[in-house]
Design a protein around this motif. Structure first.
Motif, PDB file in Angstrom:
ATOM      1  N   ARG A  80     -22.940  65.172  34.235  1.00 44.34           N
ATOM      2  CA  ARG A  80     -23.120  66.141  33.738  1.00 44.34           C
ATOM      3  C   ARG A  80     -23.749  65.881  33.549  1.00 44.34           C
ATOM      4  NH1 ARG A  80     -22.002  66.416  34.373  1.00 44.34           N
ATOM      5  NH2 ARG A  80     -22.236  66.070  34.772  1.00 44.34           N
ATOM      6  N   ARG A  81     -23.349  64.816  33.783  1.00 44.81           N
ATOM      7  CA  ARG A  81     -22.816  63.562  34.255  1.00 44.81           C
ATOM      8  C   ARG A  81     -21.454  63.785  34.837  1.00 44.81           C
ATOM      9  NH1 ARG A  81     -24.051  60.288  29.291  1.00 44.81           N
ATOM     10  NH2 ARG A  81     -26.169  60.634  29.197  1.00 44.81           N
ATOM     11  N   ASN A  82     -20.981  63.106  35.587  1.00 50.95           N
ATOM     12  CA  ASN A  82     -19.738  63.262  36.292  1.00 50.95           C
ATOM     13  C   ASN A  82     -19.210  64.615  36.158  1.00 50.95           C
ATOM     14  OD1 ASN A  82     -18.604  61.683  38.036  1.00 50.95           O
ATOM     15  ND2 ASN A  82     -17.196  60.790  36.712  1.00 50.95           N
ATOM     16  N   ALA A  83     -20.152  64.704  36.385  1.00 52.21           N
ATOM     17  CA  ALA A  83     -20.179  65.839  35.953  1.00 52.21           C
ATOM     18  C   ALA A  83     -20.108  65.628  35.385  1.00 52.21           C
ATOM     19  CB  ALA A  83     -20.110  66.287  35.994  1.00 52.21           C
ATOM     20  N   GLY A  84     -22.754  65.591  36.287  1.00 58.05           N
ATOM     21  CA  GLY A  84     -23.196  65.335  35.793  1.00 58.05           C
ATOM     22  C   GLY A  84     -22.960  64.790  34.981  1.00 58.05           C
ATOM     23  N   ARG A  85     -22.956  64.303  34.452  1.00 59.48           N
ATOM     24  CA  ARG A  85     -24.277  64.249  33.133  1.00 59.48           C
ATOM     25  C   ARG A  85     -23.953  64.749  32.711  1.00 59.48           C
ATOM     26  NH1 ARG A  85     -25.262  64.605  33.931  1.00 59.48           N
ATOM     27  NH2 ARG A  85     -25.643  64.708  35.146  1.00 59.48           N
ATOM     28  N   GLY A  86     -21.682  61.523  31.728  1.00 62.07           N
ATOM     29  CA  GLY A  86     -22.496  61.395  30.560  1.00 62.07           C
ATOM     30  C   GLY A  86     -21.774  60.985  29.314  1.00 62.07           C
ATOM     31  N   SER A  87     -22.420  61.080  28.254  1.00 62.01           N
ATOM     32  CA  SER A  87     -21.942  60.789  26.912  1.00 62.01           C
ATOM     33  C   SER A  87     -23.032  61.216  26.008  1.00 62.01           C
ATOM     34  CB  SER A  87     -21.637  59.306  26.752  1.00 62.01           C
ATOM     35  OG  SER A  87     -22.798  58.576  26.822  1.00 62.01           O
ATOM     36  N   LYS A  89     -21.936  52.710  32.264  1.00 61.18           N
ATOM     37  CA  LYS A  89     -22.364  51.314  32.307  1.00 61.18           C
ATOM     38  C   LYS A  89     -23.283  51.075  33.499  1.00 61.18           C
ATOM     39  CE  LYS A  89     -20.622  46.566  32.186  1.00 61.18           C
ATOM     40  NZ  LYS A  89     -19.413  45.698  32.177  1.00 61.18           N
ATOM     41  N   GLN A  90     -22.944  51.702  34.644  1.00 60.77           N
ATOM     42  CA  GLN A  90     -23.779  51.584  35.824  1.00 60.77           C
ATOM     43  C   GLN A  90     -25.152  52.204  35.589  1.00 60.77           C
ATOM     44  OE1 GLN A  90     -22.971  50.558  39.336  1.00 60.77           O
ATOM     45  NE2 GLN A  90     -21.577  49.294  38.177  1.00 60.77           N
ATOM     46  N   LYS A  91     -25.173  53.286  34.839  1.00 60.00           N
ATOM     47  CA  LYS A  91     -26.412  54.029  34.649  1.00 60.00           C
ATOM     48  C   LYS A  91     -27.338  53.357  33.647  1.00 60.00           C
ATOM     49  CE  LYS A  91     -26.040  58.380  34.853  1.00 60.00           C
ATOM     50  NZ  LYS A  91     -25.642  59.769  34.569  1.00 60.00           N
ATOM     51  N   ILE A  92     -26.790  52.895  32.518  1.00 60.08           N
ATOM     52  CA  ILE A  92     -27.665  52.386  31.454  1.00 60.08           C
ATOM     53  C   ILE A  92     -27.375  50.943  31.058  1.00 60.08           C
ATOM     54  CG2 ILE A  92     -28.048  54.683  30.498  1.00 60.08           C
ATOM     55  CD1 ILE A  92     -26.004  54.000  28.333  1.00 60.08           C
ATOM     56  N   GLY A  93     -26.361  50.343  31.689  1.00 59.79           N
ATOM     57  CA  GLY A  93     -26.091  48.941  31.414  1.00 59.79           C
ATOM     58  C   GLY A  93     -25.427  48.675  30.086  1.00 59.79           C
ATOM     59  N   VAL A  94     -24.794  49.688  29.498  1.00 57.19           N
ATOM     60  CA  VAL A  94     -24.142  49.543  28.194  1.00 57.19           C
ATOM     61  C   VAL A  94     -22.669  49.925  28.328  1.00 57.19           C
ATOM     62  CG1 VAL A  94     -24.050  50.396  25.817  1.00 57.19           C
ATOM     63  CG2 VAL A  94     -26.262  49.997  26.916  1.00 57.19           C
ATOM     64  N   GLU A  95     -21.779  49.097  27.806  1.00 57.99           N
ATOM     65  CA  GLU A  95     -20.344  49.381  27.857  1.00 57.99           C
ATOM     66  C   GLU A  95     -19.993  50.390  26.782  1.00 57.99           C
ATOM     67  OE1 GLU A  95     -16.051  46.978  27.822  1.00 57.99           O
ATOM     68  OE2 GLU A  95     -17.963  45.888  27.656  1.00 57.99           O
ATOM     69  N   ILE A  96     -19.306  51.482  27.166  1.00 57.79           N
ATOM     70  CA  ILE A  96     -18.921  52.492  26.201  1.00 57.79           C
ATOM     71  C   ILE A  96     -17.405  52.643  26.149  1.00 57.79           C
ATOM     72  CG2 ILE A  96     -21.086  53.757  26.546  1.00 57.79           C
ATOM     73  CD1 ILE A  96     -19.422  55.892  28.029  1.00 57.79           C
TER      74      ILE A  96
END
Length: 518
Positions: free
Chosen positions: A4-11, A326-333
């Motif tokens: 929406r991510r994953n549609a798109g794009r996200g958090s 995590k793949q997109k920004i390298g941060v675990e959520i």
């Protein structure tokens, strides 16, 4: 989906616009080849038949426009050249890939459409390059006959109820990029902050629930940035379904069996949101310049582990979204879904490809859409680049690849280009997510408005005027930059003067007529 991510794009990551869409749009990484479309697809032509058909077609070039983080697509010409080897052989066409930055996409496509410039294919959705406005302006071709004749497998793969969600005045104007349509929304936060501030994510169900943690924030960067997508790109989180354009006036409450259209900006939910955001800005939780915060700066800050990584309170929460971020920004959520998976019209059409009315080769454009949705090699070239240069194949049986860092090609928008279930998995943790997503699509609850198709033509001038008012006020209201005591009544007054009541009446009229016809 926004988005929406994953549609798109996200958090809260990459401005929820990307979530929705970005997720906002069903965009977690890669997938296995073995999907079970519903209903069974029509058989593809044999190799010899394809070559023969290609030889009988005159050569053409197709212009394809889509939104992207262009800084991640330095090798786009290389990928285009490899793709065109396949496209040329199969339909005697070449495709010119025109990537436009997300922030500039709407404006540039509006200019192209207004000028009558010839082009063929374009990304469209309720949240980006607005689908309903494009239909109202006549910039897109109806696709019913083209789909039936030139894209039978694409047509058969997507369930009929989803195609029905695209219809305006009974016609299809957007080819579905098949991905997640039953979307849950929920809370997401970086694990590092959950651990550091001992956040009980299971007990967070609203913005106010996170305020005690914001008060403890001790980092050198701001804890939170607001944004218009916190409301307009997640209607189900607030108990609504939108009608037509997500941001246009006139939503329906999901629990209202009478399907009464209301002004969502007059709702207690919207009022509480802007009042909370304003209060947070006064307390220092939101920076003074939040209204100027760009997508580019947000992405850079996210990758640095900084701002707006504290929370997303109403982002899409599809299977595998943690790994996608995590793949997109390298941060675990950490993600906690709050709402149940729901299929709405705008969720069903959160990512589509349209054919321009200026296209000189609409038949060949539809042939390309059939290819990109059925040829897994072609689709994965566009999504992931060239094997050995942009990614490594880890396990072909599982469809598992590993992206090569800083390779020059990493769009991370599989959901934008075709059937996402034909894509590769991009991490071991993501293996199996497509099966889960397919099950969620099959089992998701359905909005009472699914299948209703709003026709904006009778009120297109009022919709344009209301859209201008929203754009004028949304940034300030949604980032706490404007005092709701003064600006909120002013905003509502301008909406009414722009034609909000007429829009609501027209939407209600169309919904009532639709209900009678069922």
């Amino acid at each position: 989906m926004k988005k929406r991510r994953n549609a798109g794009r996200g958090s809260g990551v990459l401005a929820l616009i990307m979530m929705l869409a970005v997720w906002l749009s069903g965009c977690s990484g890669g997938a296995p080849a073995a999907t079970k479309p519903e209903p069974a697809p029509a058989p593809a032509p044999a190799a010899g038949e394809t070559k023969q058909a290609s030889a009988e077609l005159p050569p053409v070039e197709l212009q394809y426009y889509f939104a992207a983080n262009v800084q991640n697509l330095k090798d786009l010409p290389l990928v285009e050249a490899e793709m065109n080897k396949i496209v040329k052989a199969k339909i005697n066409a070449t495709v010119k890939l025109n990537a436009i930055d997300f922030a500039a996409f709407d404006q540039k496509m509006n200019i192209k459409s207004a000028s009558g410039e010839p082009y063929d294919l374009v990304f469209t959705a309720p949240w980006k390059n607005n689908y309903f406005q494009n239909v109202a302006k006549g910039t897109l071709l109806p696709l019913d006959d083209l789909l039936a004749k030139y894209a039978p497998t694409l047509k058969a793969t997507v369930p009929a109820k989803i195609w029905d969600a695209t219809r305006v005045n009974g016609k299809i104007y957007g080819a579905i990029n098949w991905q997640i349509v039953a979307m849950a929304y929920g809370v997401s936060m970086p694990k590092m902050w959950v651990d550091k501030y001992k956040i009980d994510i299971n007990n967070i169900k609203s913005l106010k629930d996170v305020e005690p943690y914001l008060a403890k924030w001790e980092e050198k960067w701001p804890a939170y940035h607001g944004g218009e997508n916190k409301f307009t790109q997640a209607p189900p989180f607030f108990g609504f379904d939108s009608v037509g354009d997500d941001a246009s006036v006139g939503w329906v409450r999901l629990n209202d069996k009478d399907l009464k259209v209301v002004n969502q900006y007059e709702s207690p939910e919207f009022k509480e949101l802007i009042e909370t955001t304003y209060d947070w800005r006064k307390k220092g939780f939101i920076p003074p310049d939040a209204v100027l915060y760009t997508d580019e700066k947000r992405l850079a800050d996210q990758k640095a582990g900084k701002t707006e990584l504290l929370l997303s309170i109403n982002g899409p929460a599809p299977p595998g979204v943690e790994n996608a971020e995590k793949q997109k920004i390298g941060v675990e959520i950490v993600v906690k879904p709050i709402s149940k998976p729901l299929i709405t019209t705008n969720r069903a059409i959160a990512t589509m490809t349209g054919i321009s009315k200026t296209s000189q080769n609409p038949e060949r454009a539809m042939m390309f859409l059939e290819l990109i949705n059925t040829d897994k090699d072609l689709y994965n070239l566009l999504c992931n680049g060239i094997e050995g240069k942009h990614y490594k194949m880890v396990d072909k049986t599982k469809g598992l690849i590993e992206k090569i860092p800083d390779s020059g090609y990493n769009p991370s928008t599989d959901w934008m280009f075709g059937n996402q279930f034909n894509g590769y998995y991009t991490s071991p943790e993501s293996v199996g997510n497509w099966e889960k997503t397919i099950q969620m699509n099959a089992e998701g609850e359905v909005s009472p408005l699914l299948g209703f198709n709003f026709n904006p033509e009778p009120i297109k001038s009022e919709l344009a005027q209301v859209s201008s008012v929203w754009k004028e006020y949304s940034g300030a209201l949604m980032t706490g930059s404007a005092d709701p005591q003064t600006k909120y009544p002013e905003f509502l007054d301008k909406l009414k003067k722009a034609g909000a009541d007429k829009i609501i009446a027209e939407k209600q009229k169309q919904i009532d007529e639709w209900r009678k016809s069922k």
